[in-house]
Scaffold this motif. Structure first.
Motif, PDB file in Angstrom:
ATOM      1  N   SER A  22     -50.159 -24.904 -33.680  1.00 12.37           N
ATOM      2  CA  SER A  22     -50.514 -25.943 -32.715  1.00 12.37           C
ATOM      3  C   SER A  22     -49.316 -26.855 -32.495  1.00 12.37           C
ATOM      4  CB  SER A  22     -51.699 -26.787 -33.206  1.00 12.37           C
ATOM      5  OG  SER A  22     -51.305 -27.646 -34.260  1.00 12.37           O
ATOM      6  N   ALA A  23     -49.332 -27.597 -31.399  1.00 11.31           N
ATOM      7  CA  ALA A  23     -48.272 -28.571 -31.155  1.00 11.31           C
ATOM      8  C   ALA A  23     -48.348 -29.708 -32.170  1.00 11.31           C
ATOM      9  CB  ALA A  23     -48.365 -29.111 -29.734  1.00 11.31           C
ATOM     10  N   SER A  57     -45.162 -31.127 -24.680  1.00  9.56           N
ATOM     11  CA  SER A  57     -46.416 -30.378 -24.638  1.00  9.56           C
ATOM     12  C   SER A  57     -46.851 -30.075 -23.212  1.00  9.56           C
ATOM     13  CB  SER A  57     -47.518 -31.159 -25.358  1.00  9.56           C
ATOM     14  OG  SER A  57     -47.243 -31.269 -26.740  1.00  9.56           O
ATOM     15  N   HIS A  58     -46.460 -30.953 -22.261  1.00 14.48           N
ATOM     16  CA  HIS A  58     -46.827 -30.775 -20.854  1.00 14.48           C
ATOM     17  C   HIS A  58     -45.727 -30.130 -20.024  1.00 14.48           C
ATOM     18  CE1 HIS A  58     -49.810 -34.467 -20.922  1.00 14.48           C
ATOM     19  NE2 HIS A  58     -50.039 -33.592 -21.885  1.00 14.48           N
ATOM     20  N   ALA A  59     -44.609 -29.764 -20.618  1.00 16.06           N
ATOM     21  CA  ALA A  59     -43.406 -29.633 -19.796  1.00 16.06           C
ATOM     22  C   ALA A  59     -42.658 -28.312 -19.855  1.00 16.06           C
ATOM     23  CB  ALA A  59     -42.441 -30.766 -20.144  1.00 16.06           C
ATOM     24  N   ILE A  60     -43.196 -27.284 -20.519  1.00 19.37           N
ATOM     25  CA  ILE A  60     -42.445 -26.031 -20.530  1.00 19.37           C
ATOM     26  C   ILE A  60     -42.290 -25.515 -19.093  1.00 19.37           C
ATOM     27  CG2 ILE A  60     -44.441 -24.495 -20.854  1.00 19.37           C
ATOM     28  CD1 ILE A  60     -42.554 -22.843 -22.739  1.00 19.37           C
ATOM     29  N   GLY A  61     -41.120 -25.001 -18.783  1.00 19.04           N
ATOM     30  CA  GLY A  61     -40.834 -24.546 -17.428  1.00 19.04           C
ATOM     31  C   GLY A  61     -40.185 -25.605 -16.566  1.00 19.04           C
ATOM     32  N   GLY A  62     -40.167 -26.836 -17.060  1.00 22.41           N
ATOM     33  CA  GLY A  62     -39.510 -27.919 -16.329  1.00 22.41           C
ATOM     34  C   GLY A  62     -38.024 -27.979 -16.625  1.00 22.41           C
ATOM     35  N   LYS A  63     -37.344 -28.856 -15.914  1.00 23.42           N
ATOM     36  CA  LYS A  63     -35.902 -29.022 -16.106  1.00 23.42           C
ATOM     37  C   LYS A  63     -35.543 -30.505 -16.056  1.00 23.42           C
ATOM     38  CE  LYS A  63     -34.401 -24.579 -14.111  1.00 23.42           C
ATOM     39  NZ  LYS A  63     -35.741 -24.000 -13.920  1.00 23.42           N
ATOM     40  N   TYR A  64     -34.432 -30.840 -16.690  1.00 26.12           N
ATOM     41  CA  TYR A  64     -33.892 -32.196 -16.616  1.00 26.12           C
ATOM     42  C   TYR A  64     -32.402 -32.099 -16.354  1.00 26.12           C
ATOM     43  CZ  TYR A  64     -32.753 -37.028 -17.674  1.00 26.12           C
ATOM     44  OH  TYR A  64     -32.302 -38.316 -17.577  1.00 26.12           O
ATOM     45  N   LYS A  65     -31.964 -32.677 -15.243  1.00 29.30           N
ATOM     46  CA  LYS A  65     -30.563 -32.595 -14.819  1.00 29.30           C
ATOM     47  C   LYS A  65     -30.098 -31.129 -14.792  1.00 29.30           C
ATOM     48  CE  LYS A  65     -29.014 -37.230 -16.162  1.00 29.30           C
ATOM     49  NZ  LYS A  65     -28.476 -37.660 -14.863  1.00 29.30           N
ATOM     50  N   PHE A  85     -43.396 -27.893 -27.975  1.00 26.29           N
ATOM     51  CA  PHE A  85     -44.246 -27.384 -26.890  1.00 26.29           C
ATOM     52  C   PHE A  85     -45.668 -27.162 -27.384  1.00 26.29           C
ATOM     53  CE2 PHE A  85     -40.112 -25.439 -25.356  1.00 26.29           C
ATOM     54  CZ  PHE A  85     -39.978 -26.265 -24.246  1.00 26.29           C
ATOM     55  N   SER A  86     -46.609 -27.198 -26.441  1.00 25.15           N
ATOM     56  CA  SER A  86     -48.003 -26.860 -26.713  1.00 25.15           C
ATOM     57  C   SER A  86     -48.427 -25.682 -25.850  1.00 25.15           C
ATOM     58  CB  SER A  86     -48.920 -28.048 -26.402  1.00 25.15           C
ATOM     59  OG  SER A  86     -50.282 -27.663 -26.451  1.00 25.15           O
ATOM     60  N   PHE A  87     -49.271 -24.817 -26.422  1.00 26.19           N
ATOM     61  CA  PHE A  87     -49.778 -23.662 -25.688  1.00 26.19           C
ATOM     62  C   PHE A  87     -51.310 -23.609 -25.709  1.00 26.19           C
ATOM     63  CE2 PHE A  87     -45.667 -22.334 -27.677  1.00 26.19           C
ATOM     64  CZ  PHE A  87     -44.901 -22.501 -26.538  1.00 26.19           C
ATOM     65  N   HIS A  88     -51.919 -24.790 -25.728  1.00 21.77           N
ATOM     66  CA  HIS A  88     -53.377 -24.912 -25.611  1.00 21.77           C
ATOM     67  C   HIS A  88     -53.811 -24.326 -24.260  1.00 21.77           C
ATOM     68  CE1 HIS A  88     -57.179 -27.042 -24.748  1.00 21.77           C
ATOM     69  NE2 HIS A  88     -57.329 -27.107 -26.052  1.00 21.77           N
ATOM     70  N   PRO A  89     -55.046 -23.838 -24.138  1.00 22.97           N
ATOM     71  CA  PRO A  89     -55.465 -23.174 -22.890  1.00 22.97           C
ATOM     72  C   PRO A  89     -55.276 -23.971 -21.601  1.00 22.97           C
ATOM     73  CG  PRO A  89     -57.028 -22.676 -24.616  1.00 22.97           C
ATOM     74  CD  PRO A  89     -56.057 -23.653 -25.203  1.00 22.97           C
ATOM     75  N   ILE A 131     -49.520 -25.092 -19.455  1.00 20.24           N
ATOM     76  CA  ILE A 131     -48.908 -24.276 -18.400  1.00 20.24           C
ATOM     77  C   ILE A 131     -48.934 -22.788 -18.754  1.00 20.24           C
ATOM     78  CG2 ILE A 131     -46.761 -23.871 -17.130  1.00 20.24           C
ATOM     79  CD1 ILE A 131     -46.244 -26.972 -17.670  1.00 20.24           C
ATOM     80  N   ILE A 132     -48.573 -22.458 -19.986  1.00 17.89           N
ATOM     81  CA  ILE A 132     -48.844 -21.120 -20.518  1.00 17.89           C
ATOM     82  C   ILE A 132     -49.652 -21.307 -21.790  1.00 17.89           C
ATOM     83  CG2 ILE A 132     -46.758 -20.074 -19.541  1.00 17.89           C
ATOM     84  CD1 ILE A 132     -45.644 -20.066 -22.462  1.00 17.89           C
ATOM     85  N   THR A 133     -50.360 -20.273 -22.212  1.00  9.79           N
ATOM     86  CA  THR A 133     -51.230 -20.427 -23.380  1.00  9.79           C
ATOM     87  C   THR A 133     -51.050 -19.288 -24.383  1.00  9.79           C
ATOM     88  OG1 THR A 133     -53.493 -20.826 -24.121  1.00  9.79           O
ATOM     89  CG2 THR A 133     -53.201 -19.203 -22.355  1.00  9.79           C
ATOM     90  N   THR A 134     -51.273 -19.643 -25.644  1.00  8.54           N
ATOM     91  CA  THR A 134     -51.439 -18.656 -26.713  1.00  8.54           C
ATOM     92  C   THR A 134     -52.802 -18.879 -27.366  1.00  8.54           C
ATOM     93  OG1 THR A 134     -50.348 -20.091 -28.345  1.00  8.54           O
ATOM     94  CG2 THR A 134     -48.955 -18.534 -27.161  1.00  8.54           C
ATOM     95  N   ALA A 135     -53.742 -19.419 -26.612  1.00  6.86           N
ATOM     96  CA  ALA A 135     -55.077 -19.851 -27.054  1.00  6.86           C
ATOM     97  C   ALA A 135     -54.952 -21.193 -27.769  1.00  6.86           C
ATOM     98  CB  ALA A 135     -55.781 -18.815 -27.896  1.00  6.86           C
ATOM     99  N   GLU A 136     -54.502 -21.215 -28.970  1.00  8.20           N
ATOM    100  CA  GLU A 136     -53.969 -22.402 -29.636  1.00  8.20           C
ATOM    101  C   GLU A 136     -52.552 -22.037 -30.041  1.00  8.20           C
ATOM    102  OE1 GLU A 136     -54.838 -25.440 -30.165  1.00  8.20           O
ATOM    103  OE2 GLU A 136     -57.030 -25.600 -30.054  1.00  8.20           O
ATOM    104  N   GLY A 137     -51.712 -23.028 -30.205  1.00  5.63           N
ATOM    105  CA  GLY A 137     -50.353 -22.720 -30.632  1.00  5.63           C
ATOM    106  C   GLY A 137     -49.367 -23.779 -30.198  1.00  5.63           C
ATOM    107  N   GLY A 138     -48.247 -23.801 -30.889  1.00  6.51           N
ATOM    108  CA  GLY A 138     -47.173 -24.725 -30.561  1.00  6.51           C
ATOM    109  C   GLY A 138     -45.847 -24.131 -30.990  1.00  6.51           C
ATOM    110  N   LEU A 139     -44.769 -24.859 -30.711  1.00 11.58           N
ATOM    111  CA  LEU A 139     -43.440 -24.329 -31.038  1.00 11.58           C
ATOM    112  C   LEU A 139     -42.432 -25.460 -31.058  1.00 11.58           C
ATOM    113  CD1 LEU A 139     -41.870 -21.039 -29.931  1.00 11.58           C
ATOM    114  CD2 LEU A 139     -40.622 -23.124 -29.368  1.00 11.58           C
TER     115      LEU A 139
END
Length: 390
Positions: free
Chosen positions: A57-58, A163-171, A186-190, A193-201
């Motif tokens: 989880s995140a 947790s809300h931002a995978i796939g985003g960019k800054y500068k 990152f968070s991958f809750h359902p 943006i993408i999910t692993t069911a539950e999960g984080g990284l």
């Protein structure tokens, strides 16, 4: 207006995702097999970062990030009050004390100006934070270059809660590259943006931090002879060299994550198209639409409007409840953390967070997910118009 329920967020699962999970179910490994490293590699490649460590989880990711940075009793962790409680709880898990910095009135992220002011005072009082956790609310990236400069000036670590931002960019650089931070989570809750069911990284470019986080996610155990206190007794040998946790991600989750990563850019593009359409359709309504910082390419996990309450004849609660009663699954992200009963014992004063208080009185998250159709979006807008009586 009658319609089937439209949630504020949901997973997007296709046949390839299902096949990936079924393949694991038929394999020899349901946990601690090849899929978790494959998922970590996919994140490393996408984010252009040296290390990635998947967990369950995140919240777990935030915890081991804090532990790896040595956060402990007597230390301070600062974050934004407009976030899920996990962004602050991770500090409490380590025995640290928590404080909050008010939000920016346009981005709703942690205010860099208020952070600078608070740091200057904290230095005089000898209570500087050891860790600051900027949260990329809705997917919009905080002003990370300025936060990094402050971290160098005042000597604190930075954990990006993305947790809300995978796939985003800054500068122009991907969120998760740790260009301006020590660790990104990152968070991958359902509903993400993408999910692993539950999960984080966790991602990082620091080998020592990666080594510590790897230990903390799996009981403090290592099979690396270089980290052991003596020569291994045999090929079976392992040592517990620290106290750790069982925060591992399963192979099933990782397989789903690998499959979902293939469509990440597609998911983000669809969200941007939906957000642009929301922007256009909402222009005539008494609401404030999200403002996007020019340095940030948002992951657009959420689409948050703020009600112009002085222009409508209903309260925030009335609008929210009426939308829900008409099957529009709006939500509110978030209740200020300092107002939670558990946190009230620490003596936070509402007047110290005027922007967060104002945000909480006006904010509503409209449905935003990659499978949301234009037809459903039209229903959301028509229902909102009906509820606002305009």
């Amino acid at each position: 207006m009658n319609t089937s329920f439209i949630p504020y967020g949901k997973q997007d699962i296709n046949q390839a995702d299902i096949d990936a999970v079924v393949e694991v179910l038929k394999s020899d490994f349901l946990t601690q097999g090849p899929k978790v490293p494959a998922f970590e590699q996919a994140i490393k490649d996408y984010c252009d970062v040296e290390y990635a460590l998947a967990v369950n989880s995140a919240t777990s990711a935030l915890h081991i990030a804090c532990l790896s940075l040595g956060l402990g009793e007597g230390d301070w962790l600062w974050t934004t009050p407009i976030t899920f409680v996990a962004s602050a709880n991770c500090g409490l898990y380590c025995g640290a004390r928590i404080d909050f910095v008010d939000i920016d009135p346009k981005t709703y992220n942690i205010s860099v100006e208020k952070l600078a002011e608070k740091l200057a005072i904290a230095k005089q009082e000898n209570r500087l934070p050891k860790v600051v956790v900027p949260v990329h609310l809705t997917g919009q990236v905080c002003e990370m270059d300025k936060i990094r400069e402050l971290s160098k000036q005042y000597g604190f670590y930075v954990i990006e809660d993305a947790s809300h931002a995978i796939g985003g960019k800054y500068k122009g650089k991907p969120v998760g590259s740790c260009e301006y931070s020590d660790i990104t989570v990152f968070s991958f809750h359902p509903v993400k943006i993408i999910t692993t069911a539950e999960g984080g990284l966790c991602t990082t470019n620091n080998s020592k931090l990666a080594e510590k986080m790897e230990l903390y996610r799996s009981h403090g155990i290592t099979r690396n002879p270089e980290l052991m206190t003596k020569e291994p007794d045999g090929s079976w040998y392992y040592q517990q060299i620290d106290i750790g946790y069982n925060y591992r991600m399963t192979e099933l989750q990782a397989a789903l994550g690998v499959s979902q990563m293939v469509r990440l850019d597609e998911f983000i593009a669809v969200r941007h198209a939906l957000a642009k359409r929301y922007d256009e359709l909402l222009t005539s309504l008494p609401v404030t639409i999200p403002w996007q910082h020019p340095d940030s390419y948002s992951g657009l996990h959420l689409y948050v409007i703020r009600l112009k309450l002085n222009e409508i004849q209903k309260t925030h609660k009335q609008v929210f409840d009426e939308l829900r009663s008409k099957n529009i699954g709006v939500n509110l992200h978030y209740i200020p953390v300092y107002s939670q009963p558990y946190y009230q014992q620490f003596g936070f004063k509402v007047e110290d967070f005027s922007e967060a208080e104002q945000y909480y009185q006006e904010a509503i998250s409209l449905p935003m997910f990659s499978s949301l159709t234009f037809e459903q979006q039209d229903v959301v807008i028509a229902t909102l118009r009906e509820v606002l009586c305009v």
